[in-house]
Motif scaffolding. Structure first.
Motif, short mmCIF file in Angstrom:
data_model
loop_
_atom_site.label_atom_id
_atom_site.label_comp_id
_atom_site.label_asym_id
_atom_site.label_seq_id
_atom_site.Cartn_x
_atom_site.Cartn_y
_atom_site.Cartn_z
N HIS A 106 46.87 -5.41 -41.34
CA HIS A 106 47.46 -5.13 -40.03
C HIS A 106 46.42 -5.08 -38.91
O HIS A 106 46.78 -4.92 -37.75
N ALA A 107 45.14 -5.19 -39.27
CA ALA A 107 44.08 -5.00 -38.28
C ALA A 107 44.09 -6.10 -37.20
O ALA A 107 44.35 -7.27 -37.49
N LYS A 108 43.80 -5.68 -35.99
CA LYS A 108 43.55 -6.60 -34.89
C LYS A 108 42.05 -6.54 -34.60
O LYS A 108 41.28 -7.33 -35.11
N SER A 109 41.62 -5.56 -33.80
CA SER A 109 40.18 -5.39 -33.57
C SER A 109 39.55 -4.44 -34.60
O SER A 109 38.34 -4.39 -34.75
N GLY A 110 40.36 -3.66 -35.33
CA GLY A 110 39.85 -2.68 -36.28
C GLY A 110 39.20 -3.33 -37.49
O GLY A 110 39.70 -4.31 -38.05
N ARG A 111 38.07 -2.75 -37.91
CA ARG A 111 37.36 -3.22 -39.10
C ARG A 111 37.65 -2.28 -40.28
O ARG A 111 37.94 -1.11 -40.09
N THR A 112 37.53 -2.81 -41.49
CA THR A 112 37.88 -2.06 -42.70
C THR A 112 36.69 -2.06 -43.66
O THR A 112 36.10 -3.11 -43.92
N TYR A 113 36.35 -0.87 -44.19
CA TYR A 113 35.23 -0.74 -45.13
C TYR A 113 35.67 0.11 -46.32
O TYR A 113 36.41 1.09 -46.17
N SER A 114 35.17 -0.26 -47.51
CA SER A 114 35.52 0.42 -48.75
C SER A 114 34.26 0.92 -49.45
O SER A 114 33.22 0.26 -49.40
N TYR A 115 34.36 2.08 -50.12
CA TYR A 115 33.21 2.58 -50.88
C TYR A 115 33.66 3.28 -52.15
O TYR A 115 34.81 3.71 -52.30
N LEU A 116 32.71 3.40 -53.08
CA LEU A 116 32.85 4.21 -54.29
C LEU A 116 31.63 5.13 -54.34
O LEU A 116 30.50 4.65 -54.28
N PHE A 117 31.85 6.45 -54.42
CA PHE A 117 30.75 7.40 -54.53
C PHE A 117 30.54 7.72 -56.01
O PHE A 117 31.46 8.20 -56.69
N SER A 118 29.35 7.46 -56.53
CA SER A 118 29.13 7.56 -57.98
C SER A 118 27.90 8.39 -58.35
O SER A 118 27.39 8.26 -59.47
N GLU A 119 27.43 9.23 -57.44
CA GLU A 119 26.31 10.12 -57.79
C GLU A 119 26.80 11.15 -58.82
O GLU A 119 27.76 11.88 -58.57
N PRO A 120 26.15 11.24 -59.99
CA PRO A 120 26.64 12.13 -61.05
C PRO A 120 26.75 13.59 -60.60
O PRO A 120 25.95 14.07 -59.79
N TRP A 131 28.54 12.27 -69.80
CA TRP A 131 29.16 11.06 -69.29
C TRP A 131 29.79 11.26 -67.91
O TRP A 131 30.29 10.31 -67.30
N MET A 132 29.72 12.46 -67.40
CA MET A 132 30.43 12.79 -66.16
C MET A 132 29.83 12.06 -64.96
O MET A 132 28.60 11.94 -64.81
N GLY A 133 30.69 11.57 -64.08
CA GLY A 133 30.29 10.96 -62.82
C GLY A 133 30.49 11.94 -61.67
O GLY A 133 30.21 13.13 -61.81
N ALA A 134 30.97 11.45 -60.53
CA ALA A 134 31.19 12.27 -59.35
C ALA A 134 32.60 12.84 -59.37
O ALA A 134 33.58 12.10 -59.32
N ASP A 135 32.69 14.15 -59.43
CA ASP A 135 33.98 14.83 -59.45
C ASP A 135 34.54 14.93 -58.03
O ASP A 135 33.87 14.64 -57.04
N HIS A 136 35.77 15.36 -57.95
CA HIS A 136 36.42 15.55 -56.65
C HIS A 136 35.61 16.52 -55.80
O HIS A 136 35.22 17.59 -56.27
N ALA A 137 35.34 16.14 -54.56
CA ALA A 137 34.60 16.94 -53.57
C ALA A 137 33.10 16.96 -53.79
O ALA A 137 32.39 17.59 -53.01
N ASP A 138 32.58 16.28 -54.81
CA ASP A 138 31.12 16.24 -55.01
C ASP A 138 30.40 15.58 -53.84
O ASP A 138 29.22 15.85 -53.59
N ASP A 139 31.07 14.73 -53.11
CA ASP A 139 30.44 14.03 -51.99
C ASP A 139 30.16 14.91 -50.79
O ASP A 139 29.27 14.63 -49.98
N LEU A 140 30.92 16.01 -50.65
CA LEU A 140 30.83 16.82 -49.43
C LEU A 140 29.46 17.42 -49.20
O LEU A 140 28.96 17.48 -48.08
N GLN A 141 28.84 17.91 -50.26
CA GLN A 141 27.54 18.55 -50.11
C GLN A 141 26.51 17.58 -49.53
O GLN A 141 25.59 17.98 -48.80
#
Length: 552
Positions: free
Chosen positions: A427-441, A450-460
């Protein structure tokens, strides 16, 4: 998420206003004139020729009436001393045994970075960034009073103004009338509007606002850019681990939920219900809205989450997937943590984190059926086969446990986020779209290897905790924090996370470019961190074969 304040200790919306500073002839704003009156904050030194003006507890609306939309603050005489946080909005404590906070809670906090001179008369190149981030408490006092959402590190390192605010979450579904409701979203809108009207006095550009948030805050960000009420207020947005299409983001049975609360507190369930709820002691109503945390593989916790916005015909005039035209000119980042579903999976299946206890294969089968229940038993079998196709004849216990986490991550977060990215890009006109995956253990020592990044681990990392509490982190964690602050604030300044005042380890391409590319964010970033087609097979499965998991 607003439904999980007992779990992760995080639920709130945050607003950041990013800008490039101009010049004047002082190193502090002093008293600032706002629409309500003068406010006086505090000035701190944060380094050589670096200062921070901090304003805490500025009202952005009047004390709200229960089950009513926010209204403008009447203002005050003299100079308001904005030096202390105000009480959070009323909510359950972490153990869900009592109520904390106040109904008089619509206040915001502002961090303004200064060099040897203060900002004023901003140049055209100046930008503003509004960030909305939701976790389980509107404000969390961390260990040693280390407030999680302290905006100092982002403000100083990213050269941005940071604004955080409180909002109500319990009242979203309780009115059950299409003409009123969604009070948490209206509170957020009131705060964004206040920033738009007043941020110039603090050195910001009201015409270049970026909002970002996490979990329920990520969904809130998505709702805000989809609502026609915010047309012209928001320039850019970032949703972290939450979008409007998530299966928990919209309450499909608000009347039923409101009636359950009404019965618990002794109110009728007829036309007098709302009036009775308004009269009832607010602590009693809040306790009555607590989530039932009894869950299992066959009855996953995600199906018990009820405190969400409703399609009210006003703030949200239609289903979220029909409103993306309203965000056509808004730059947008959305992403998830690679094991976002872990926190939910451990509630459903407690053996996940216990290396001494095996998780039976039957739990995978039961969870497959439960998450696919809206499409019947055959869909459950298909889901099980889709997730176990690479197991072989004797899957290890680690394989079984990781499969469960993957399934819940996909269903609750990743697939709805990918669907959102496709809709925004389409639906974008001038808007740009970016995607990411946060994977810091995860840094939790009790979690399996084997644990990766849990919910809210990115906030810190977004809020720079590895810098503000260095003894609790390793150098690699400071790298991750530097990367995230740089990408987030560059995006606020230019609409491109790779271009701005801060250097980044690798250029982040747009999602709409060939291959639907995304950035894998961790401490080992290089050219290989740019990847494409994130879990495409599973995204295709859920969205095409199971269909519309978010609007059942």
């Amino acid at each position: 998420m607003p439904h999980l304040q007992q779990l992760s200790g995080m639920l709130g919306v945050f607003i950041s206003v990013a800008l490039i500073l101009g010049t004047a002839n002082a190193a502090s704003l002093g008293a600032v004139y706002t629409e309500g009156g003068m406010v006086q904050g505090e000035k701190y030194s944060v380094g050589l020729f670096h200062y921070m003006d901090v304003f805490k507890g500025i009202p952005f609306a009047a004390a709200p009436d229960r089950l009513e939309k926010p209204v403008p603050h009447p203002g005050w005489d003299g100079v308001l001393k904005a030096t202390d946080y105000r009480k959070r909005c009323m909510q359950l404590n972490l153990l869900a045994t009592d109520v904390v906070g106040s109904e008089d809670c619509l206040y915001l906090n502002i961090w303004v970075p200064q060099g040897s001179t203060v900002s004023s008369n901003l140049p055209v190149r100046c930008s503003s960034m509004v960030v909305a981030s939701c976790l389980v408490v509107v404000r969390v006092q961390n260990f040693l009073n280390n407030y999680l959402y302290d905006g100092q590190e982002i403000a100083d390192r990213g050269n941005v103004i940071v604004v955080t605010f409180n909002y109500r979450y319990l009242n979203d579904d309780l009115s059950m009338s299409c003409s009123i409701g969604n009070y948490g979203l209206w509170d957020q809108h009131a705060a964004i509007s206040w920033v738009h009207r007043n941020i110039r006095a603090f050195g910001g550009n009201p015409d270049n606002i970026t909002i970002f948030g996490e979990s329920a805050g990520g969904a809130s960000v998505n709702f805000q850019i989809l609502s026609p009420k915010n047309m012209g207020l928001i320039r850019r947005a970032i949703s972290q681990s939450g979008v409007a299409l998530c299966p928990w983001a919209v309450n499909r049975n608000p009347r039923q939920y409101a009636e359950e609360i009404a019965r618990k507190v002794g109110c009728p369930t007829d036309s007098g219900m709302v009036a009775c709820l308004r009269r009832t002691d607010p602590k009693t109503v809040t306790l009555a809205g607590s989530v039932n945390f009894s869950a299992s593989a066959s009855h996953p916790i995600v199906h018990n989450l009820a405190l969400s916005p409703v399609i009210d015909g006003d703030f949200l005039p239609g289903e979220p997937e029909t409103l993306f035209g309203n965000a056509a000119d808004i730059d947008y980042i959305a992403g998830v943590n690679d094991m976002d579903g872990h926190i939910f999976a451990t509630i459903d299946i407690p053996s996940l984190n216990n290396a001494l206890v095996s998780t039976p294969v039957e739990d995978v089968r039961a969870l497959s059926i439960a998450l696919s229940e809206s499409r019947g038993p055959d869909a459950g079998v298909a889901t099980y086969e889709e997730y176990t196709v690479n197991w072989g004849s004797k899957p290890s216990d680690t394989d079984v446990k990781k499969t469960i986490v993957d399934m819940e991550t996909d269903y609750i977060f990743l697939v709805p986020t990918q669907a959102t990215l496709y809709l925004h890009s389409d639906h974008a006109k001038s808007g740009r779209t970016y995607s990411y995956l946060f994977s810091e253990p995860s840094r939790m020592p009790i979690f399996p290897l084997w644990m990766g990044a849990d919910h809210a681990d990115d906030l810190q990392f977004v809020f720079g905790k590895p810098f503000s509490t260095p003894l609790g982190y390793f150098p690699r964690h400071r790298d991750v924090a530097k990367y995230m602050i740089s990408y987030w604030t560059n995006f606020a300044q230019t609409g491109d996370p790779s271009k701005g005042e801060s250097s980044v380890p690798v250029s982040w391409p747009e999602f709409a470019s060939s291959g639907h590319q995304y950035l894998d964010i961790n401490n080992k970033m290089n050219s290989d961190s740019v990847k494409e087609m994130l879990r495409t097979r599973l995204v295709y499965y859920w969205t095409t074969l199971i269909l519309n998991i978010y609007s059942k």
